[in-house]
Write a protein that holds these residues in place. Structure first.
Motif, PDB file in Angstrom:
ATOM      1  N   TRP A   1       0.833  -1.210   0.000  1.00  0.00           N
ATOM      2  CA  TRP A   1       0.000   0.000   0.000  1.00  0.00           C
ATOM      3  C   TRP A   1       0.865   1.256   0.000  1.00  0.00           C
TER       4      TRP A   1
ATOM      5  N   GLY B   1       2.380   1.745  -3.353  1.00  0.00           N
ATOM      6  CA  GLY B   1       1.400   2.274  -4.291  1.00  0.00           C
ATOM      7  C   GLY B   1       1.167   3.762  -4.112  1.00  0.00           C
ATOM      8  N   GLU B   2       1.049   4.196  -2.860  1.00  0.00           N
ATOM      9  CA  GLU B   2       0.778   5.619  -2.604  1.00  0.00           C
ATOM     10  C   GLU B   2       1.956   6.498  -3.023  1.00  0.00           C
TER      11      GLU B   2
ATOM     12  N   GLN C   1       2.737   6.170  -6.930  1.00  0.00           N
ATOM     13  CA  GLN C   1       1.803   6.931  -7.761  1.00  0.00           C
ATOM     14  C   GLN C   1       2.092   8.429  -7.666  1.00  0.00           C
TER      15      GLN C   1
ATOM     16  N   ARG D   1      -1.494   2.890  -9.022  1.00  0.00           N
ATOM     17  CA  ARG D   1      -1.090   2.255  -7.761  1.00  0.00           C
ATOM     18  C   ARG D   1      -0.959   0.748  -7.901  1.00  0.00           C
TER      19      ARG D   1
ATOM     20  N   TYR E   1       1.554  -2.287  -6.429  1.00  0.00           N
ATOM     21  CA  TYR E   1       1.111  -3.422  -5.620  1.00  0.00           C
ATOM     22  C   TYR E   1       1.695  -4.716  -6.193  1.00  0.00           C
TER      23      TYR E   1
END
Length: 400
Positions: free
Chosen positions: A21, A24-25, A28, A35, A39
């Protein structure tokens, strides 16, 4: 001191999901890539064949949760599928059938040219027909896109997934019987399984809306009811011999035509869907082995290119007949690029059913890894080029 190994093992999945997570944050934010690409990269890196943080994939609770996550996405895809549109525009359905069949033939010939055994080539061809609903639905929701290309990509994704599941199950059945005399039996069993899965999903699609009407507040309680029903449906299919993917797709399709509202705010099933999406992409990528990816790299690149040419070319060929420009037809075909999660889950189901030929599908592991990263990017850019993504709004205002 207590033994740390069991404690660390029990923490492996929560830690992996948190790391994915975060990847991804921040990924991005720094790169603009979707995202879910990060992952997948995090899941691949943490897999048992790589760093080894995550255990080897099995048929345990995490695999069931991945199926549930995929089922929720397929429910939403089915809910957005409009049968009336296909009835009024049959050329769209013809385009989907053409691109799936052309993909099957070309990938099969390429696999044979690389020296793959016939059954392995057939399985690769069947898997390549599909498009990953997980990636398509996630990116469309993330981009808040709408328009002709968006809707066509959704409809063709649903259609070629059904065709791919049917073809793959038929070939798996053929592999189990190991004789050309059993081709008819394998096709019949696949067709019956497909029809049975669709029937069970349709029954859920009629029962849940009826229950929501009895509750008399379907808009407020719909998300929870649909999510719980999808979980139950996937578990039932997993316990039996039915396809949870066809069943959940049919569930969403039937629920749509029972006219129970599933609003924009409920897409992705809220925080529950977000968490399960992270788990789905991490789990899928963690099943890959870097040695298989490396061994199948040359064939994988050829399959990716041929598959994309087949899908883009076939959809473009029917663009005018189905009512759009050549450009929108080409963009629709390009939007069918994602494949990863769909392939991995089908292969895992075959492996759990005892079909060990999946170990020979090294090229599909490499195809999956390539499209795990680039598939989300391709459809993201497709929606922007089609001017159907919310990402176009800043560009428009800047130009003004």
């Amino acid at each position: 001191m207590p033994d740390l190994l069991p404690i660390l093992t029990s923490l492996a999945w929560p830690i992996a999901l948190a790391l994915a997570w975060l990847a991804g944050e921040f990924g991005q934010r720094w790169t603009g890539l979707p995202r879910i690409s990060f992952y997948g990269l995090a899941g691949f890196a943490l897999g048992s064949a790589q760093i080894g943080v995550l255990p080897a994939p099995d048929a345990g609770p995490v695999a069931l949760l991945a199926d549930i996550a995929f089922g929720l996405i397929l429910f939403e895809l089915g809910y957005r599928f409009n049968l009336r549109w296909l009835r009024h525009n049959p050329w769209l359905g013809v385009a989907g059938l053409a691109e799936s069949l052309l993909t099957f033939v070309l990938v099969y010939l390429v696999a044979l040219a690389f020296g793959s055994p016939q059954l392995v080539a057939l399985m690769m061809a069947a898997l390549s027909m599909g498009t990953s609903p997980a990636t398509v639905v996630r990116i469309i929701n993330e981009q808040r896109s709408s328009g002709q290309v968006t809707e066509r990509v959704l409809h063709l994704t649903a259609q070629n997934c059904v065709l791919a599941v049917f073809a793959f199950n038929a070939i798996v059945g053929f592999w189990i019987f190991r004789t050309f005399d059993a081709v008819g039996e394998a096709l019949w069993q696949s067709l019956v399984g497909l029809a049975g899965s669709a029937l069970v999903g349709a029954l859920f699609g009629m029962a849940v809306p009826a229950l929501l009407r009895a509750i008399r507040n379907p808009r407020r309680d719909g998300t929870v009811a649909f999510a719980l029903a999808t979980m139950l449906l996937v578990a039932l299919c997993d316990a039996g011999t039915l396809s949870p993917y066809i069943a959940t797709l049919a569930f969403g399709l039937t629920a749509r035509h029972r006219r129970v509202a599933f609003s924009q705010a409920q897409r992705n099933f809220g925080p529950l869907g977000e968490v399960l999406t992270v788990l789905l992409f991490v789990y899928a990528a963690s099943t890959l082995d870097w040695r298989q990816v490396a061994a199948g790299a040359a064939l994988a690149l050829s399959v990716v290119l041929v598959r994309q040419l087949a899908k883009t070319g076939a959809v473009t060929a029917f663009a005018h007949l189905s009512g759009v420009s050549w450009r929108k037809g080409a963009l629709t075909g390009l939007g069918l690029a994602p494949l990863s999660v769909f392939v991995i889950l089908l292969i895992e189901h075959a492996r759990h059913a005892g079909v060990h030929v999946v170990e020979e599908l090294r090229a599909m592991a490499a195809v999956t890894m390539l499209l795990e990263v680039f598939g989300p990017l391709i459809i993201q850019r497709t929606l922007v080029w089609a001017r159907e993504s919310s990402a176009n709004a800043p560009e428009a205002s800047h130009a003004a």
